[in-house]
Scaffold this motif. Sequence first.
Motif, short mmCIF file in Angstrom:
data_model
loop_
_atom_site.label_atom_id
_atom_site.label_comp_id
_atom_site.label_asym_id
_atom_site.label_seq_id
_atom_site.Cartn_x
_atom_site.Cartn_y
_atom_site.Cartn_z
N ARG A 1 0.83 -1.21 0.00
CA ARG A 1 0.00 0.00 0.00
C ARG A 1 0.87 1.25 0.00
O ARG A 1 0.58 2.23 -0.71
N GLN A 2 1.95 1.23 0.78
CA GLN A 2 2.83 2.40 0.87
C GLN A 2 3.62 2.60 -0.42
O GLN A 2 3.86 3.73 -0.85
N ASP A 3 4.04 1.50 -1.04
CA ASP A 3 4.75 1.58 -2.32
C ASP A 3 3.85 2.21 -3.38
O ASP A 3 4.26 3.13 -4.11
N LEU A 4 2.62 1.74 -3.44
CA LEU A 4 1.67 2.30 -4.41
C LEU A 4 1.39 3.78 -4.11
O LEU A 4 1.27 4.60 -5.03
N ALA A 5 1.32 4.12 -2.81
CA ALA A 5 1.07 5.52 -2.42
C ALA A 5 2.21 6.42 -2.90
O ALA A 5 1.97 7.56 -3.32
N PHE A 6 3.45 5.93 -2.85
CA PHE A 6 4.57 6.73 -3.33
C PHE A 6 4.43 7.01 -4.82
O PHE A 6 4.55 8.15 -5.28
N HIS A 7 4.17 5.97 -5.59
CA HIS A 7 4.06 6.15 -7.04
C HIS A 7 2.85 7.02 -7.39
O HIS A 7 2.91 7.82 -8.34
N ARG A 8 1.79 6.91 -6.61
CA ARG A 8 0.62 7.77 -6.84
C ARG A 8 0.97 9.23 -6.55
O ARG A 8 0.51 10.14 -7.23
N SER A 9 1.81 9.46 -5.53
CA SER A 9 2.18 10.83 -5.19
C SER A 9 3.00 11.47 -6.30
O SER A 9 2.94 12.68 -6.51
N VAL A 10 3.79 10.65 -7.00
CA VAL A 10 4.55 11.17 -8.14
C VAL A 10 3.57 11.59 -9.25
O VAL A 10 3.69 12.66 -9.84
N VAL A 11 2.60 10.73 -9.51
CA VAL A 11 1.60 11.04 -10.54
C VAL A 11 0.81 12.29 -10.16
O VAL A 11 0.53 13.15 -11.01
N ALA A 12 0.46 12.41 -8.88
CA ALA A 12 -0.30 13.58 -8.42
C ALA A 12 0.49 14.88 -8.68
O ALA A 12 -0.11 15.93 -8.95
N ALA A 13 1.81 14.79 -8.61
CA ALA A 13 2.65 15.98 -8.79
C ALA A 13 2.65 16.49 -10.23
O ALA A 13 3.14 17.59 -10.49
N THR A 14 2.10 15.71 -11.16
CA THR A 14 2.00 16.21 -12.54
C THR A 14 0.99 17.34 -12.64
O THR A 14 1.04 18.14 -13.57
N GLY A 15 0.04 17.37 -11.70
CA GLY A 15 -1.03 18.36 -11.78
C GLY A 15 -2.04 18.03 -12.85
O GLY A 15 -2.95 18.82 -13.11
N ASN A 16 -1.89 16.87 -13.47
CA ASN A 16 -2.80 16.43 -14.54
C ASN A 16 -3.82 15.47 -13.96
O ASN A 16 -3.49 14.32 -13.64
N GLN A 17 -5.05 15.92 -13.82
CA GLN A 17 -6.09 15.12 -13.18
C GLN A 17 -6.36 13.82 -13.94
O GLN A 17 -6.72 12.81 -13.36
N HIS A 18 -6.17 13.86 -15.26
CA HIS A 18 -6.43 12.66 -16.06
C HIS A 18 -5.41 11.56 -15.77
O HIS A 18 -5.75 10.38 -15.73
N PHE A 19 -4.16 11.96 -15.54
CA PHE A 19 -3.14 11.00 -15.13
C PHE A 19 -3.56 10.35 -13.81
O PHE A 19 -3.51 9.12 -13.65
N LEU A 20 -3.96 11.18 -12.86
CA LEU A 20 -4.32 10.69 -11.54
C LEU A 20 -5.54 9.79 -11.59
O LEU A 20 -5.58 8.73 -10.95
N GLU A 21 -6.55 10.17 -12.34
CA GLU A 21 -7.75 9.36 -12.45
C GLU A 21 -7.46 8.02 -13.11
O GLU A 21 -8.07 7.00 -12.77
N THR A 22 -6.52 8.01 -14.05
CA THR A 22 -6.15 6.75 -14.70
C THR A 22 -5.48 5.81 -13.72
O THR A 22 -5.79 4.61 -13.67
N ILE A 23 -4.56 6.36 -12.91
CA ILE A 23 -3.90 5.53 -11.89
C ILE A 23 -4.92 5.00 -10.89
O ILE A 23 -4.87 3.82 -10.49
N ASP A 24 -5.86 5.84 -10.47
CA ASP A 24 -6.87 5.40 -9.51
C ASP A 24 -7.79 4.35 -10.13
O ASP A 24 -8.21 3.41 -9.47
N PHE A 25 -8.10 4.51 -11.41
CA PHE A 25 -8.93 3.55 -12.13
C PHE A 25 -8.26 2.17 -12.14
O PHE A 25 -8.90 1.13 -12.01
N LEU A 26 -6.92 2.18 -12.28
CA LEU A 26 -6.15 0.93 -12.36
C LEU A 26 -5.68 0.45 -10.98
O LEU A 26 -4.89 -0.49 -10.90
N HIS A 27 -6.17 1.08 -9.92
CA HIS A 27 -5.66 0.84 -8.57
C HIS A 27 -5.52 -0.64 -8.22
O HIS A 27 -4.46 -1.10 -7.82
N GLN A 28 -6.60 -1.39 -8.36
CA GLN A 28 -6.58 -2.79 -7.94
C GLN A 28 -5.58 -3.60 -8.77
O GLN A 28 -4.87 -4.47 -8.26
N LEU A 29 -5.52 -3.29 -10.04
CA LEU A 29 -4.59 -3.97 -10.94
C LEU A 29 -3.15 -3.71 -10.51
O LEU A 29 -2.33 -4.63 -10.39
#
Length: 236
Positions: free
Chosen positions: A141-169
């Motif tokens: 969970r923490q590893d995934l949170a780190f990579h998500r935080s990098v994606v969040a730093a793009t400021g691109n909501q579509h990037f973030l929503e894609t990562i969240d969409f693929l969360h379980q995968l």
Amino acid sequence: MLNEATPKLAERLAKRLSEAVHDGELGAGTRLPTEQALCEQYGVSRTVVREAISMLKREGMLISRQGSGTYVTSKPSVALRLSQPQGDFSAVVEILELRSALEIKAAELAATRRDNAHLRAMRNALAELDEAVERGEDGVRQDLAFHRSVVAATGNQHFLETIDFLHQLLQQAIAVTRRNEARNAHYMQQVDHEHHALLEAIAAGDSEAARQAASTHLCNAETRLREARSEADGDG
């Protein structure tokens, strides 16, 4: 009933509830059972239930409505049809390819767009990952949170929503790679170094170094998997 050791109970329950959402047992917009009902159903305390629900809220799977309860958020129905990698080698490699397509570009953008709050989130995620490993947990969970935080730093909501969409995968694929890496202390040191190299490149605002750090990390994850597979085949 959940029987794992106490520190892992909340994560176990969060996983069970997440699976219920992705399997369609808890559909989008469905109200979650009461805390008491969940305690009785899974044989855990209210503290465990509340922590599990907090995890899923942070991941965007659940949302609270004042005076009404906790509900499953609206998710694209196609998410329920995503095939899960489990422990299959080829499937995990394919997901690493998918991650590369998203995360290498995200790292490049994050280096030029991140702010102090983004950097704090990345550092906190790595600190929590270190603490999880010290407690003997898998750190998925923490590893995934780190990579998500990098994606969040793009400021691109579509990037973030894609990562969240693929969360379980992504969560299940990371679980496979981390289980593999946990068998070898050198692998664990490599992963830690790669994570920090990525953070340092983003903090320095060096987009090319960040791109390279993300690429190196994901390529090495595949290499580590292939090496472990070769060793296992050799033992056979």
